[in-house]
Design an enzyme around this catalytic site. Sequence first.
Site, PDB file in Angstrom:
ATOM      1  CD  GLU A  60      -1.720  -2.436   1.317  1.00 28.16           C
ATOM      2  OE1 GLU A  60      -0.622  -2.658   1.885  1.00 28.16           O
ATOM      3  OE2 GLU A  60      -2.485  -3.340   0.947  1.00 28.16           O
ATOM      4  CG  HIS A 130     -11.946  -7.613   5.460  1.00 25.80           C
ATOM      5  ND1 HIS A 130     -11.312  -8.365   6.412  1.00 25.80           N
ATOM      6  CD2 HIS A 130     -11.247  -7.796   4.308  1.00 25.80           C
ATOM      7  CE1 HIS A 130     -10.286  -9.005   5.872  1.00 25.80           C
ATOM      8  NE2 HIS A 130     -10.216  -8.679   4.593  1.00 25.80           N
TER       9      HIS A 130
END
Lengths: 325, 396
Positions: A60, A130
Site C-alpha cells: 500500500e 474489512h
Amino acid sequence: MSKINLLQAINQALDSTLAQNDLAICFGEDVGHFGGVFRATSHLQEKYGKQRCFNTPLTEQGIIGFANGAAAQGMTAIAEIQFADYIFPAFDQIVNESAKFRYRSGNEFNVGSLTIRTPYGGGINGAHYHSQSPEAYFTHTPGLKIVVPRNPYQAKGLLLASIRDPNPIIFFEPKKLYRASVGEVPDEDYELPLGKGEVLREGTDITLVAWGAQVEAIEKAADMAAEQGISCELIDLRTLLPWDRDLLALSVKKTGRLIINHEAPKTSGFGAEIAAAIQEECFLYLESPIIRVTGLDTPFPLALEKEYMPDALKTFEAIKASMTF
Amino acid sequence: MTDKRKTDALIVHRPVFIDSSQLSIPTLRILKDDGTLYPDASLPDIDEALALKIYDTFLFIRALDERMLASQRQGRISFYMTETGEEAADIGSTAALTADDMIMAQYREQGALAFRGFSLDQFMNQIFSNELDLGKGRQMPIHYGSQALNYMTISSPLGTQIPQATGYAFALKTQNKPNCVICYFGEGAASEGDFHAALNMAGVFKVPVIFFCRNNGYAISTPAHEQFAGDGIASRGVGYGIKTLRVDGNDVLAVLKATQEARKMAVEQHEPVLIEAMTYRLGAHSSSDDPSGYRNKSEEETWRAKCPVLRFKLWLIAQGWWDEDKEEHHKQAHRTAIMGAMKKAEKIPAPTLEDLFSDVYDTPPWHLQEQYDALKAHIRKYPDAYPKTSWRLDHE
C-alpha cells in the site's frame, strides 16, 4: 439512463475517464485483468491495455508513493486500496506527502491529479479489517479532500468530479452498497459538485445528517419518526473535507435540533467536528444538545456487528430523546 | 526459478543455504587518490568544459556549506546540512544526466541542484525563508525545489521520494519520453519500507529510474553495521531484479561513468538501475548534531585524506585544465558572492500572510478563508506581536 448498481457506476466513471484522458491510469492490487476483488475495474485492462489499468505488487505504501510520483509528473493517477482498513501502511505517503505536496513546494509541484479509491464500512461480516471507516484520520489532514457517495448516481458523478478536481482526494466507497444499491444513472458523463451537501428530505422539527451507507439508517429513522408526527430534515454531506457547514447550519437554524450519524467510532470521529462547528454557528438556535449516533469506541466486531452499528433504531431513540429534551 | 511460468528450476537433494558473501559486488574506481588513472580504467564521456563545471560546483558547494554552517552557529539561520565529503557522488551523477531528467533527492544533494543552475540568490532565499523563496518560506532550510530545473522539492520524511521516483519514471515511460528519474537517498533511508516498495515496483514495471544510494557510513549516529547485515545496499538490488553497480563515491570520474551507463540502460531499455556510492559523511549530520559523541577523529582523518575534491583537482591539473591560481581565485570569488547574497537575502521580508493559507489546495476552501480573515483581524488588533506580517497587512 440505465438501472445499475454502485459498482457498475464506479466502473462507468473509470471507463469514461480512461476513454477521454490518455494520461489516466488505474492501478492497485488485483485491479488488472482480474478487474478488482469487487470488480470495480472489470474489463478496463481489456479495453485500455496493461499500461493504463494494471496490478501492482502488494504494497500500500508503494501504491500511494507510486501514485504520488505519477501524479507529480502529470498523470491522472487513480489508485485503489483494496480495503480502507489497509490504507494505514500508506498513511505517511498520504498525510506527509500527497496532502502537503503543493503547499510545501510553493506550488512548484502538486499531486492534484491523484484520486485514491477505497471500499470502506461494515455490514459484510468483515470484522476488524474489512469494516473500518477511517475518514476522520484524513479529515484531520489539510490538503486532502474526502468524498463519500451513497448511491450509484452519486458514485459516478462524485467520482468523475474527484478525478478531475485539482487536489488529492480519498474516495470512500460503501462496499455494503456495491451491489445492494441500484438506481437510475445517466449513461453520459456528468459531475456532482464537491464540498456540497444535499438535502434529501425537508423537515421542520429536527435535522439528521449522515454520509455514505449510513444515509439509509437516518432515512429509516426519519420514517419511524414521521409515524409519530416528527418531521425530520435529512442531509447527506457527500464531502467531508471541505464539508458543507453552511447547508447544515441553515437547516439547524430552522429545526433547532441535530443528530449526526456515522459508522466510525465516536471519540474524535468526524461527528465531533460537525457538532463543534454547528454549536459555534447555531448556539442561539439549538433547543437540545447535538447528539451523535455512531459506532462504538471498540474495534469493529464480528459476531456482534448488529449491536455495534448505529442503526435506524438507535437513531430513532436519539430523535425522541432530542425532541423531549 | 520462482516464476511459475518456468519449470526448469535447478533442484538439489541436500540442503544448500545461500550466503550473501557468495555474491561479490566489486567497486568501480577510475581515479587514484593521487589523481592518476588506473591503467585499465575507461574514462567517462567528459571534456574540459564539463570537468570544470563539475569542479567549480564542488568549490561553490564547499564554500556555501562552510559559510552557512557558520551562519547557523551565529544564529542567523535556523538549520543547515552540509554535504562535505559527498560532493563527487551527487554532482558527478547529476552531470551524467540531461537537464530535463527529474531529480528526486533526500536533502544532502544541494550540489546536484547547484550543477543544474539554481542561483546563489535562490539558495539564499530558501535558506532565509524570505518572500522570494520558491517554496514561500514554508519548509526548513535546505528543502529546495525547482520545477524549472526538474528538481523535485525536498521533504523531510525519509525514503518517501523513492516510490515516487518509480511512479514518476512509469509516467515518463508511458508517455515515451526519452528521460529518466534519478532518486537519491542515504543508506539509512534504504531501511525504510518505501525503499523496498519502490525497488520492487520498479523491477516489476521496468521503468527508467536510477536509484542512487549515498552510503556514507552513518545515519545520524547509527553506523552502517547497525543499519544492515548484508553486503550494503547494492546486494539488495539484485534481489529485486534490478541492474546494480557499486562505485567509489569519492571518485567523480567513476560516479560519472557509472551514471552515464546507467542512464543509457534506463532510458533506452527501461531498465531500472541501482547505484551504491561508497563515501563518507565528513561533516556532522546537521547543524543540530555533534559527531564527536559517536565516532573518533582518526576515522574522520582517514576519510579526509580521500577527499573527492582534491582527487579530482589533481587530475584536472594533470590535464593542464587547472592550477593553484585559478583555485584561489575561484574560491575567493565564491566566498565574496556568498557573503553578498546572504546579506541581500537577510533583508528581504518574510512571506505575506496570504502565503500561509495559499496552496493548501488549489484555491482556499471556506474554512481556510475564514481562518485567514480571523487571523488578519487578530493581527490588526495586536500588530506589535506579529511584526513579520502586520506592517503590510493593509497594503496587500
